[in-house]
Design an enzyme around this catalytic site. Structure first.
Site, PDB file in Angstrom:
ATOM      1  NE  ARG A  87      -4.368  -1.056  -0.071  1.00 22.90           N
ATOM      2  CZ  ARG A  87      -4.559  -2.018  -0.982  1.00 22.90           C
ATOM      3  NH1 ARG A  87      -3.618  -2.320  -1.859  1.00 22.90           N
ATOM      4  NH2 ARG A  87      -5.695  -2.672  -1.030  1.00 22.90           N
ATOM      5  CD  GLU A 101      -2.756   3.924  -5.251  1.00 27.57           C
ATOM      6  OE1 GLU A 101      -3.845   3.357  -5.425  1.00 27.57           O
ATOM      7  OE2 GLU A 101      -1.718   3.299  -5.001  1.00 27.57           O
ATOM      8  CG  HIS A 106      -3.186   0.010  -6.682  1.00 25.47           C
ATOM      9  ND1 HIS A 106      -3.638   0.598  -5.519  1.00 25.47           N
ATOM     10  CD2 HIS A 106      -3.275  -1.341  -6.466  1.00 25.47           C
ATOM     11  CE1 HIS A 106      -3.993  -0.345  -4.660  1.00 25.47           C
ATOM     12  NE2 HIS A 106      -3.774  -1.530  -5.213  1.00 25.47           N
TER      13      HIS A 106
HETATM   14  N1  LIG Z   1      -0.556  -3.752  -5.566  1.00 24.50           N
HETATM   15  C1  LIG Z   1      -1.603  -4.520  -5.611  1.00 24.50           C
HETATM   16  O1  LIG Z   1      -2.288  -4.616  -6.606  1.00 24.50           O
HETATM   17  C2  LIG Z   1      -1.953  -5.354  -4.413  1.00 24.50           C
HETATM   18  C3  LIG Z   1      -2.592  -6.597  -4.616  1.00 24.50           C
HETATM   19  C4  LIG Z   1      -2.858  -7.400  -3.498  1.00 24.50           C
HETATM   20  C5  LIG Z   1      -2.556  -6.948  -2.223  1.00 24.50           C
HETATM   21  N2  LIG Z   1      -1.983  -5.707  -2.080  1.00 24.50           N
HETATM   22  C6  LIG Z   1      -1.646  -5.210  -0.727  1.00 24.50           C
HETATM   23  O2  LIG Z   1      -0.704  -6.087  -0.176  1.00 24.50           O
HETATM   24  C7  LIG Z   1      -1.110  -6.431   1.137  1.00 24.50           C
HETATM   25  C8  LIG Z   1      -0.687  -7.843   1.409  1.00 24.50           C
HETATM   26  O3  LIG Z   1      -1.485  -8.745   0.651  1.00 24.50           O
HETATM   27  P1  LIG Z   1      -1.665 -10.243   1.142  1.00 24.50           P
HETATM   28  O4  LIG Z   1      -2.690 -10.840   0.261  1.00 24.50           O
HETATM   29  O5  LIG Z   1      -0.346 -10.908   1.253  1.00 24.50           O
HETATM   30  O6  LIG Z   1      -2.260 -10.004   2.605  1.00 24.50           O
HETATM   31  P2  LIG Z   1      -2.155 -10.953   3.851  1.00 24.50           P
HETATM   32  O7  LIG Z   1      -3.116 -10.419   4.852  1.00 24.50           O
HETATM   33  O8  LIG Z   1      -2.250 -12.362   3.433  1.00 24.50           O
HETATM   34  O9  LIG Z   1      -0.670 -10.725   4.410  1.00 24.50           O
HETATM   35  C9  LIG Z   1      -0.222  -9.552   5.003  1.00 24.50           C
HETATM   36  C10 LIG Z   1       0.991  -9.890   5.863  1.00 24.50           C
HETATM   37  O10 LIG Z   1       1.577  -8.651   6.285  1.00 24.50           O
HETATM   38  C11 LIG Z   1       1.938  -8.787   7.655  1.00 24.50           C
HETATM   39  N3  LIG Z   1       2.028  -7.481   8.295  1.00 24.50           N
HETATM   40  C12 LIG Z   1       1.058  -6.755   8.884  1.00 24.50           C
HETATM   41  N4  LIG Z   1       1.573  -5.624   9.399  1.00 24.50           N
HETATM   42  C13 LIG Z   1       2.900  -5.641   9.135  1.00 24.50           C
HETATM   43  C14 LIG Z   1       3.967  -4.758   9.428  1.00 24.50           C
HETATM   44  N5  LIG Z   1       3.769  -3.627  10.108  1.00 24.50           N
HETATM   45  N6  LIG Z   1       5.208  -5.091   9.003  1.00 24.50           N
HETATM   46  C15 LIG Z   1       5.428  -6.250   8.308  1.00 24.50           C
HETATM   47  N7  LIG Z   1       4.447  -7.133   8.016  1.00 24.50           N
HETATM   48  C16 LIG Z   1       3.206  -6.824   8.425  1.00 24.50           C
HETATM   49  C17 LIG Z   1       0.834  -9.680   8.237  1.00 24.50           C
HETATM   50  O11 LIG Z   1       1.253 -10.292   9.438  1.00 24.50           O
HETATM   51  C18 LIG Z   1       0.610 -10.674   7.117  1.00 24.50           C
HETATM   52  O12 LIG Z   1       1.437 -11.811   7.236  1.00 24.50           O
HETATM   53  C19 LIG Z   1      -2.641  -6.235   1.149  1.00 24.50           C
HETATM   54  O13 LIG Z   1      -3.094  -5.900   2.423  1.00 24.50           O
HETATM   55  C20 LIG Z   1      -2.840  -5.117   0.196  1.00 24.50           C
HETATM   56  O14 LIG Z   1      -2.793  -3.905   0.915  1.00 24.50           O
HETATM   57  C21 LIG Z   1      -1.666  -4.922  -3.132  1.00 24.50           C
HETATM   58  O1  LIG Z   2      -5.716  -5.200  -2.230  1.00 28.96           O
HETATM   59  C1  LIG Z   2      -5.831  -5.594  -3.385  1.00 28.96           C
HETATM   60  O2  LIG Z   2      -6.295  -6.721  -3.653  1.00 28.96           O
HETATM   61  C2  LIG Z   2      -5.299  -4.781  -4.537  1.00 28.96           C
HETATM   62  O3  LIG Z   2      -4.788  -3.592  -4.104  1.00 28.96           O
HETATM   63  C3  LIG Z   2      -6.240  -4.701  -5.687  1.00 28.96           C
HETATM   64  O4  LIG Z   2      -5.574  -5.178  -6.841  1.00 28.96           O
HETATM   65  C4  LIG Z   2      -6.737  -3.338  -5.935  1.00 28.96           C
HETATM   66  O5  LIG Z   2      -7.518  -3.362  -7.074  1.00 28.96           O
HETATM   67  P1  LIG Z   2      -8.762  -2.365  -7.293  1.00 28.96           P
HETATM   68  O6  LIG Z   2      -9.837  -2.811  -6.423  1.00 28.96           O
HETATM   69  O7  LIG Z   2      -8.292  -1.012  -6.867  1.00 28.96           O
HETATM   70  O8  LIG Z   2      -9.065  -2.503  -8.720  1.00 28.96           O
END
Ligand SMILES: NC(=O)c1ccc[n+]([C@@H]2O[C@H](COP(=O)([O-])OP(=O)(O)OC[C@H]3O[C@@H](n4cnc5c(N)ncnc54)[C@H](O)[C@@H]3O)[C@@H](O)[C@H]2O)c1
Ligand SMILES: O=C(O)[C@H](O)[C@H](O)COP(=O)(O)O
Length: 400
Positions: free
Chosen positions: A217, A246, A263
């Protein structure tokens, strides 16, 4: 049952039209709908669910987000309103992993280094982080993990065991890694705050031999501090998929980072479809109806020719520490997904206007490596490509 759905969710009619009366809304236009009778609301990350929305929805029973992150949900307000909520944990973990693989392999081939010689620190070892660890490990990197909530959840005995096999490290060690991949949520838990984990002080400790990738994020990296850091000498290489504020991001950062994207790390067709699918399963469970539809039945076929020279290169028995081999793996990955296209579209559009939202809405169909079946005759190539998520067409384990 009235179901209101964000139009950006692929296959929403296939999944939900048999469960109720479906209407759809476009991102940013939720409050313009008649919300008074809606019982089920399905959104993506661009729709905030808070008291403002909830007060318009007296009949709401179920709200779901087809995304992994749920920092756009005010959980306290949702629970206080007695509404059931869910997210689509893990739906796009493979897509984000493949984004990170493309970013890292492309930079490695440009700079002429081998991943096998590098230490990669993963911040956030959840659905995404675990897959990134697996992919980077099959490419030969030494992977370490920073995830304090996970470490704290383990018992003293389990910590002992997992310290040796999962390689948990402290934050100072993260800052000294060659490559840092952020896959942590924007965590409001005061025990494990992730906001501005990378700030003026911590960014100052990075140097030009290091790479920092943020696909978690935007707020995990202080973008103002980053902008200042990138104008100083000895700055690290940066990859940003997520940004603070964003869609109105600091555009001055774009020319200073190696890859800049809107993103979209999780925006593979499979990842988005799995988001819709997970909400479908959760809603079926909630209304006690059997779930009948599978993602596989909806995804289109994918065809792509693998150049014979590339196939031959991959089939050559080879060592992990071979730059030509690493280049061949990158070429194969690029047949399915090329981060450079996303980066160039972003730079081109963002140099003219604040078009972050439009770039995301117009995102082309992108497939995951699993859409491509490839023959691999040597064991190392099989192991490597399987670890990256390709289907090995001559894999007896897979097809028997
Ligand atoms: N860029 C994108 O399109 C995209 C897509 C999917 C997820 N994401 C982001 O990535 C994050 C992670 O996704 P996920 O599916 O692995 O989630 P998840 O909940 O499976 O895993 C998140 C991990 O982060 C750890 N965590 C929490 N706080 C933390 C900290 N302060 N320092 C280090 N680790 C910490 C948690 O313990 C957990 O193991 C989501 O929450 C979302 O914000 C972004
Ligand atoms: O948290 C997530 O799964 C991602 O950030 C996700 O890809 C965001 O996608 P959006 O809903 O903004 O299309």
């Amino acid at each position: 049952m009235k179901i209101l759905i964000d139009k950006a969710m692929p296959y929403y009619l296939d999944y939900f039209s048999e469960l109720g009366e479906v209407a759809a809304f476009a991102e940013g236009h939720l409050l313009e709908q008649d919300l008074s009778q809606v019982e089920v609301l399905l959104v993506r990350s661009t729709t905030k669910i808070d008291n403002t929305v909830l007060t318009h929805m007296p009949k709401l029973k179920f709200v779901g987000t087809a995304t992994a992150g749920y920092d756009h949900f005010d959980i306290k307000a949702i629970e206080a309103a007695g509404v059931y909520w869910c997210s689509a944990a893990g739906c796009n973990a493979i897509a984000v992993t493949q984004y990170a693989v493309l970013a890292v392999l492309t930079i490695a081939c440009e700079q002429g280094f081998l991943l096998a010689d590098k230490k990669i620190a993963i911040v956030g070892h959840g659905n995404v982080g675990r897959r990134v660890k697996e992919a980077m490990s099959v490419l030969g990197a030494n992977v370490v993990i920073y995830d304090p909530p996970q470490v704290d959840k383990l018992t003293a005995r389990a910590i002992e065991n997992s310290l040796s096999d999962t390689n948990y490290v402290n934050f100072d060690e993260v800052l000294s890694a060659d490559i840092i991949c952020i896959h942590a949520p924007l965590n409001s838990d005061p025990a494990y705050p992730s906001q501005h984990l990378f700030n003026t002080r911590t960014l100052a400790q990075l140097n030009s031999n290091q790479i920092l990738i943020n696909a978690g994020r935007g707020g995990v990296v202080d973008n103002t501090a980053l902008l200042t850091r990138l104008t100083l000498p000895n700055a690290p290489s940066i990859v940003l998929d997520v940004w603070e504020n964003e869609p109105f991001i600091k555009r001055d950062l774009i020319p200073l980072v190696r890859f800049a994207t809107a993103h979209i790390a999780g925006h593979s067709l499979e990842g988005k479809a799995k988001g819709t699918h997970i909400l479908y399963e959760r809603l079926c469970e909630y209304i006690q109806t059997p779930a009948k539809i599978s993602v596989e039945s909806l995804l289109p076929a994918f065809t792509c020719d693998i150049p014979p020279s590339l196939q031959a290169q991959l089939n050559k028995q080879t060592l992990r520490s071979d730059i030509d081999y690493q280049t061949a793996i990158l070429a194969l990955c690029k047949l399915v997904y090329n981060i450079e296209n996303d980066d160039s579209v972003f730079r081109q559009h963002m140099s003219q206007s604040d078009s972050f939202k439009v770039i995301r809405q117009d995102y082309p169909i992108r497939r995951e490596f699993s859409a491509l079946a490839i023959e691999a005759s040597n064991k190392y190539t099989q192991e490597c490509l399987r670890g990256l998520g390709f289907i090995i067409s001559n894999d007896s384990e897979y097809f028997n």
